[in-house]
Motif scaffolding. Structure first.
Motif, PDB file in Angstrom:
ATOM      1  N   SER A  63     -16.943  -9.740 -49.225  1.00 36.68           N
ATOM      2  CA  SER A  63     -16.160  -8.539 -49.492  1.00 36.68           C
ATOM      3  C   SER A  63     -15.055  -8.928 -50.468  1.00 36.68           C
ATOM      4  CB  SER A  63     -15.557  -8.004 -48.198  1.00 36.68           C
ATOM      5  OG  SER A  63     -14.788  -6.863 -48.453  1.00 36.68           O
ATOM      6  N   THR A  64     -15.085  -8.322 -51.661  1.00 34.76           N
ATOM      7  CA  THR A  64     -14.049  -8.600 -52.648  1.00 34.76           C
ATOM      8  C   THR A  64     -13.441  -7.283 -53.100  1.00 34.76           C
ATOM      9  OG1 THR A  64     -15.559  -8.504 -54.525  1.00 34.76           O
ATOM     10  CG2 THR A  64     -15.286 -10.651 -53.480  1.00 34.76           C
ATOM     11  N   MET A  65     -12.225  -7.346 -53.557  1.00 34.83           N
ATOM     12  CA  MET A  65     -11.528  -6.136 -53.991  1.00 34.83           C
ATOM     13  C   MET A  65     -12.183  -5.515 -55.230  1.00 34.83           C
ATOM     14  SD  MET A  65      -7.547  -7.118 -53.429  1.00 34.83           S
ATOM     15  CE  MET A  65      -6.934  -5.455 -53.466  1.00 34.83           C
ATOM     16  N   PHE A  66     -12.658  -6.350 -56.138  1.00 33.10           N
ATOM     17  CA  PHE A  66     -13.173  -5.848 -57.411  1.00 33.10           C
ATOM     18  C   PHE A  66     -14.654  -5.492 -57.375  1.00 33.10           C
ATOM     19  CE2 PHE A  66      -9.567  -8.641 -58.517  1.00 33.10           C
ATOM     20  CZ  PHE A  66      -8.725  -7.655 -58.995  1.00 33.10           C
ATOM     21  N   ARG A  67     -15.446  -6.253 -56.644  1.00 33.36           N
ATOM     22  CA  ARG A  67     -16.896  -6.042 -56.638  1.00 33.36           C
ATOM     23  C   ARG A  67     -17.392  -5.299 -55.408  1.00 33.36           C
ATOM     24  NH1 ARG A  67     -19.775 -11.423 -58.931  1.00 33.36           N
ATOM     25  NH2 ARG A  67     -19.778 -10.686 -61.069  1.00 33.36           N
ATOM     26  N   GLY A  68     -16.554  -5.137 -54.419  1.00 30.41           N
ATOM     27  CA  GLY A  68     -16.987  -4.452 -53.200  1.00 30.41           C
ATOM     28  C   GLY A  68     -17.768  -5.381 -52.278  1.00 30.41           C
ATOM     29  N   ASN A  69     -18.471  -4.789 -51.342  1.00 29.05           N
ATOM     30  CA  ASN A  69     -19.238  -5.559 -50.363  1.00 29.05           C
ATOM     31  C   ASN A  69     -20.571  -6.006 -50.951  1.00 29.05           C
ATOM     32  OD1 ASN A  69     -17.190  -5.030 -48.575  1.00 29.05           O
ATOM     33  ND2 ASN A  69     -18.241  -3.325 -47.613  1.00 29.05           N
ATOM     34  N   HIS A  70     -21.007  -7.170 -50.518  1.00 29.59           N
ATOM     35  CA  HIS A  70     -22.272  -7.735 -50.988  1.00 29.59           C
ATOM     36  C   HIS A  70     -22.869  -8.541 -49.833  1.00 29.59           C
ATOM     37  CE1 HIS A  70     -25.106  -9.310 -53.950  1.00 29.59           C
ATOM     38  NE2 HIS A  70     -24.966 -10.482 -53.347  1.00 29.59           N
ATOM     39  N   GLU A  71     -24.139  -8.345 -49.561  1.00 27.48           N
ATOM     40  CA  GLU A  71     -24.810  -9.076 -48.483  1.00 27.48           C
ATOM     41  C   GLU A  71     -26.084  -9.715 -49.023  1.00 27.48           C
ATOM     42  OE1 GLU A  71     -23.403  -6.050 -44.943  1.00 27.48           O
ATOM     43  OE2 GLU A  71     -25.388  -5.808 -45.806  1.00 27.48           O
ATOM     44  N   THR A  72     -26.379 -10.922 -48.539  1.00 31.03           N
ATOM     45  CA  THR A  72     -27.556 -11.664 -48.971  1.00 31.03           C
ATOM     46  C   THR A  72     -28.204 -12.323 -47.766  1.00 31.03           C
ATOM     47  OG1 THR A  72     -26.464 -12.197 -51.058  1.00 31.03           O
ATOM     48  CG2 THR A  72     -28.382 -13.519 -50.479  1.00 31.03           C
ATOM     49  N   ILE A  73     -29.532 -12.275 -47.725  1.00 34.58           N
ATOM     50  CA  ILE A  73     -30.270 -13.062 -46.753  1.00 34.58           C
ATOM     51  C   ILE A  73     -31.282 -13.893 -47.518  1.00 34.58           C
ATOM     52  CG2 ILE A  73     -31.935 -11.221 -46.270  1.00 34.58           C
ATOM     53  CD1 ILE A  73     -32.057 -12.360 -43.377  1.00 34.58           C
ATOM     54  N   GLN A  74     -31.327 -15.169 -47.216  1.00 37.01           N
ATOM     55  CA  GLN A  74     -32.243 -16.071 -47.899  1.00 37.01           C
ATOM     56  C   GLN A  74     -33.072 -16.778 -46.841  1.00 37.01           C
ATOM     57  OE1 GLN A  74     -30.276 -19.002 -50.327  1.00 37.01           O
ATOM     58  NE2 GLN A  74     -32.119 -19.371 -51.515  1.00 37.01           N
TER      59      GLN A  74
END
Length: 85
Positions: A63-74
């Motif tokens: 979660s970043t202020m500029f890019r928003g939320n991001h989730e990854t599963i590998q």
């Protein structure tokens, strides 16, 4: 010599579920125990997993202020092919 086949694409959740189901079926299929076929883009790769496979699952939530939320599963599966008899 290492040969790598890579495909990056966007799938619907339903298509992804179908792809993962197909992959699971390939691992479960006892009649095809000597060979597992994996579709990678427009190519089918034949692999030869043993009965036991090493599995690594990595989940990242950002979660970043500029890019928003991001989730990854590998998901990584590792093995040494069984020797042909």
């Amino acid at each position: 010599m290492a040969e790598r086949t890579t495909s990056d694409e966007t799938m619907s959740r339903a298509d992804l579920a179908a792809y993962l189901r197909h992959l699971a079926t390939e691992f479960e299929d006892e009649t095809a125990a000597e060979q597992l076929n994996v579709d990678v883009g427009n190519k089918t790769v034949s692999l030869h997993p043993p009965e036991s496979v090493d599995v690594s699952i990595d989940v990242v939530e950002r979660s970043t202020m500029f890019r928003g939320n991001h989730e990854t599963i590998q998901l990584e599966l590792h093995w040494k092919p069984e020797s042909p008899e």
